[in-house]
Motif scaffolding. Sequence first.
Motif, PDB file in Angstrom:
ATOM      1  N   ASP A  74     152.514   8.335   6.711  1.00  0.00           N
ATOM      2  CA  ASP A  74     153.121   7.114   6.179  1.00  0.00           C
ATOM      3  C   ASP A  74     154.212   6.578   7.097  1.00  0.00           C
ATOM      4  N   LEU A  75     153.983   6.723   8.389  1.00  0.00           N
ATOM      5  CA  LEU A  75     154.951   6.247   9.373  1.00  0.00           C
ATOM      6  C   LEU A  75     154.290   5.236  10.295  1.00  0.00           C
ATOM      7  N   GLU A  76     155.119   4.438  10.952  1.00  0.00           N
ATOM      8  CA  GLU A  76     154.619   3.481  11.937  1.00  0.00           C
ATOM      9  C   GLU A  76     155.025   3.971  13.316  1.00  0.00           C
ATOM     10  N   TYR A  77     154.070   3.979  14.260  1.00  0.00           N
ATOM     11  CA  TYR A  77     154.406   4.433  15.610  1.00  0.00           C
ATOM     12  C   TYR A  77     155.381   3.450  16.238  1.00  0.00           C
ATOM     13  N   PRO A  78     156.568   3.897  16.640  1.00  0.00           N
ATOM     14  CA  PRO A  78     157.587   2.964  17.138  1.00  0.00           C
ATOM     15  C   PRO A  78     157.122   2.162  18.352  1.00  0.00           C
ATOM     16  N   LEU A  79     156.167   2.690  19.139  1.00  0.00           N
ATOM     17  CA  LEU A  79     155.733   1.987  20.344  1.00  0.00           C
ATOM     18  C   LEU A  79     154.327   1.404  20.186  1.00  0.00           C
ATOM     19  N   PRO A  86     162.333  20.982  18.694  1.00  0.00           N
ATOM     20  CA  PRO A  86     163.739  20.593  18.524  1.00  0.00           C
ATOM     21  C   PRO A  86     163.989  19.147  18.929  1.00  0.00           C
ATOM     22  N   MET A  87     163.048  18.565  19.680  1.00  0.00           N
ATOM     23  CA  MET A  87     163.233  17.171  20.102  1.00  0.00           C
ATOM     24  C   MET A  87     162.566  16.231  19.099  1.00  0.00           C
ATOM     25  N   SER A  88     162.937  14.966  19.169  1.00  0.00           N
ATOM     26  CA  SER A  88     162.273  13.943  18.345  1.00  0.00           C
ATOM     27  C   SER A  88     162.109  12.715  19.234  1.00  0.00           C
ATOM     28  N   CYS A  89     161.272  12.848  20.258  1.00  0.00           N
ATOM     29  CA  CYS A  89     161.099  11.767  21.230  1.00  0.00           C
ATOM     30  C   CYS A  89     160.536  10.534  20.539  1.00  0.00           C
ATOM     31  N   VAL A  90     161.063   9.396  20.898  1.00  0.00           N
ATOM     32  CA  VAL A  90     160.645   8.128  20.290  1.00  0.00           C
ATOM     33  C   VAL A  90     159.138   7.927  20.441  1.00  0.00           C
ATOM     34  N   TRP A  91     158.579   8.395  21.552  1.00  0.00           N
ATOM     35  CA  TRP A  91     157.165   8.136  21.876  1.00  0.00           C
ATOM     36  C   TRP A  91     156.256   9.291  21.479  1.00  0.00           C
ATOM     37  N   CYS A  92     156.739  10.284  20.746  1.00  0.00           N
ATOM     38  CA  CYS A  92     155.995  11.532  20.499  1.00  0.00           C
ATOM     39  C   CYS A  92     154.522  11.274  20.132  1.00  0.00           C
ATOM     40  N   HIS A  93     153.635  11.990  20.814  1.00  0.00           N
ATOM     41  CA  HIS A  93     152.198  11.864  20.549  1.00  0.00           C
ATOM     42  C   HIS A  93     151.695  12.933  19.585  1.00  0.00           C
ATOM     43  N   ASN A  94     152.529  13.923  19.313  1.00  0.00           N
ATOM     44  CA  ASN A  94     152.107  15.030  18.450  1.00  0.00           C
ATOM     45  C   ASN A  94     153.041  15.132  17.255  1.00  0.00           C
ATOM     46  N   ILE A  95     153.133  14.053  16.506  1.00  0.00           N
ATOM     47  CA  ILE A  95     154.082  13.982  15.387  1.00  0.00           C
ATOM     48  C   ILE A  95     153.845  15.107  14.382  1.00  0.00           C
ATOM     49  N   GLU A  96     152.584  15.553  14.266  1.00  0.00           N
ATOM     50  CA  GLU A  96     152.247  16.601  13.299  1.00  0.00           C
ATOM     51  C   GLU A  96     152.868  17.946  13.660  1.00  0.00           C
ATOM     52  N   ASP A 124     153.615  15.985  37.872  1.00  0.00           N
ATOM     53  CA  ASP A 124     152.675  15.099  37.177  1.00  0.00           C
ATOM     54  C   ASP A 124     153.413  13.959  36.481  1.00  0.00           C
ATOM     55  N   LEU A 125     152.959  12.742  36.715  1.00  0.00           N
ATOM     56  CA  LEU A 125     153.429  11.577  35.964  1.00  0.00           C
ATOM     57  C   LEU A 125     152.321  11.202  34.983  1.00  0.00           C
ATOM     58  N   LEU A 126     152.642  11.177  33.713  1.00  0.00           N
ATOM     59  CA  LEU A 126     151.619  11.003  32.673  1.00  0.00           C
ATOM     60  C   LEU A 126     151.790   9.634  32.019  1.00  0.00           C
ATOM     61  N   ALA A 127     150.818   8.765  32.240  1.00  0.00           N
ATOM     62  CA  ALA A 127     150.938   7.389  31.741  1.00  0.00           C
ATOM     63  C   ALA A 127     150.836   7.328  30.217  1.00  0.00           C
ATOM     64  N   PHE A 128     151.694   6.530  29.630  1.00  0.00           N
ATOM     65  CA  PHE A 128     151.766   6.292  28.182  1.00  0.00           C
ATOM     66  C   PHE A 128     150.449   5.716  27.636  1.00  0.00           C
ATOM     67  N   ASN A 129     150.095   6.116  26.413  1.00  0.00           N
ATOM     68  CA  ASN A 129     149.052   5.386  25.682  1.00  0.00           C
ATOM     69  C   ASN A 129     149.455   5.322  24.199  1.00  0.00           C
ATOM     70  N   ARG A 130     148.707   4.533  23.434  1.00  0.00           N
ATOM     71  CA  ARG A 130     149.061   4.343  22.012  1.00  0.00           C
ATOM     72  C   ARG A 130     148.081   5.037  21.080  1.00  0.00           C
ATOM     73  N   MET A 131     147.370   6.030  21.626  1.00  0.00           N
ATOM     74  CA  MET A 131     146.289   6.627  20.829  1.00  0.00           C
ATOM     75  C   MET A 131     146.785   7.412  19.613  1.00  0.00           C
ATOM     76  N   CYS A 132     148.076   7.668  19.558  1.00  0.00           N
ATOM     77  CA  CYS A 132     148.596   8.419  18.410  1.00  0.00           C
ATOM     78  C   CYS A 132     148.945   7.511  17.229  1.00  0.00           C
ATOM     79  N   THR A 133     148.754   6.200  17.378  1.00  0.00           N
ATOM     80  CA  THR A 133     149.191   5.257  16.335  1.00  0.00           C
ATOM     81  C   THR A 133     148.604   5.613  14.960  1.00  0.00           C
ATOM     82  N   ASP A 134     147.305   5.945  14.932  1.00  0.00           N
ATOM     83  CA  ASP A 134     146.682   6.272  13.638  1.00  0.00           C
ATOM     84  C   ASP A 134     147.227   7.580  13.059  1.00  0.00           C
TER      85      ASP A 134
END
Length: 325
Positions: free
Chosen positions: A269-274, A31-41, A253-263
């Motif tokens: 056909d989307l661009e990772y916002p972060l 139900p959420m659409s977090c800007v940083w979502c790592h599991n877009i699929e 738990d504090l979970l540090a951000f990464n950009r591994m979901c960019t691909d």
Amino acid sequence: MTTTGFVTNIQRCSTEDGPGIRTTVFFKGCPMSCVWCHNIETIDADPVIVWYAVKCIGDQACVRACPESAIELTPDGIKINRELCKVCGTCEDACPTGAIKVMGNSWDSDSLIEELLRDKVFFTTSNGGVTLSGGEATYQSAFAIDIAIGLQANDVHVALDTCGYCSEKIMRDTLQHVDMVLYDLKIMDPQKHEEFTGVPLDRVLANAIIVAESGKSVWIRTPIIPEHTDNEENIRSIAQFIVEKLPNVVRYDLLAFNRMCTDKYKLFDLEYPLKDADLISEETMEHLADIARNEGVENVEWSGMTKNSTILTTNDEQEEKPCAN
Ligand code: SF4
Ligand code: SF4
């Protein structure tokens, strides 16, 4: 009664999604659409077709097979017209290399329980179990509850990994059939919560209190996202909420951000916002963890990729666990 649902992945050998060795089930739909979502699929509740350029040999078997003429080979690779695609899976069957795939498999609850029980020996020997994740497992609540009931009937420990956004009834019903909860608290500013996750904060906080009332063991998790969740005030507010309202939290738990979901975004056909956002520094993670500790939260851990190094964790004492299979 057997129910059916959609799952994007079954990840074995997980040591991050609860105690012991776990098998994590990624349910489709959130139900959420977090800007940083790592599991877009997992956001869309329905299956989708994706194309992996690296596996494609360009023979166009998929183009010829598609009954909807939804695929074409362009100079930039295979393009799928998602308006035309009926997600029939014919292209996946036709592709000789596995380059085009339906993401989101249909399972019936009996078959999925049977599949998960294959790992039972690893759960038993490590005090692990199954974690229902996603997406958001409560988004397919009847299916998730059936899975949880079947696993508990076979003495398997069940954890619910939730964003906390579902109706009070669904949260209460689901809690009856799980042993512990991994609960996300992302942002405590109501306006920013709605802006960055797409849903109001009050439901998330109300459900957190319902989880507390259930007496189940809880791990709270906060993704530390640059310029979204990484400010001191946010972590202090979350820590205060934990101390004041959630007596059954056993770990934060504090979970540090990464950009591994960019691909992964490119598959849709989307661009990772972060995609250009900086990683968080190790010092910042330590500092934020200290803020939570100073507010009185016990067992505060941080983990993830930082500017200074690759994968770090405060959980140094964690023993190495063998892979399930
Ligand atoms: S899933 Fe079916 S409709 Fe969609 S692109 Fe593949 S063959 Fe065509
Ligand atoms: S059938 Fe598979 S390998 Fe061939 S063009 Fe389509 S996606 Fe590429």
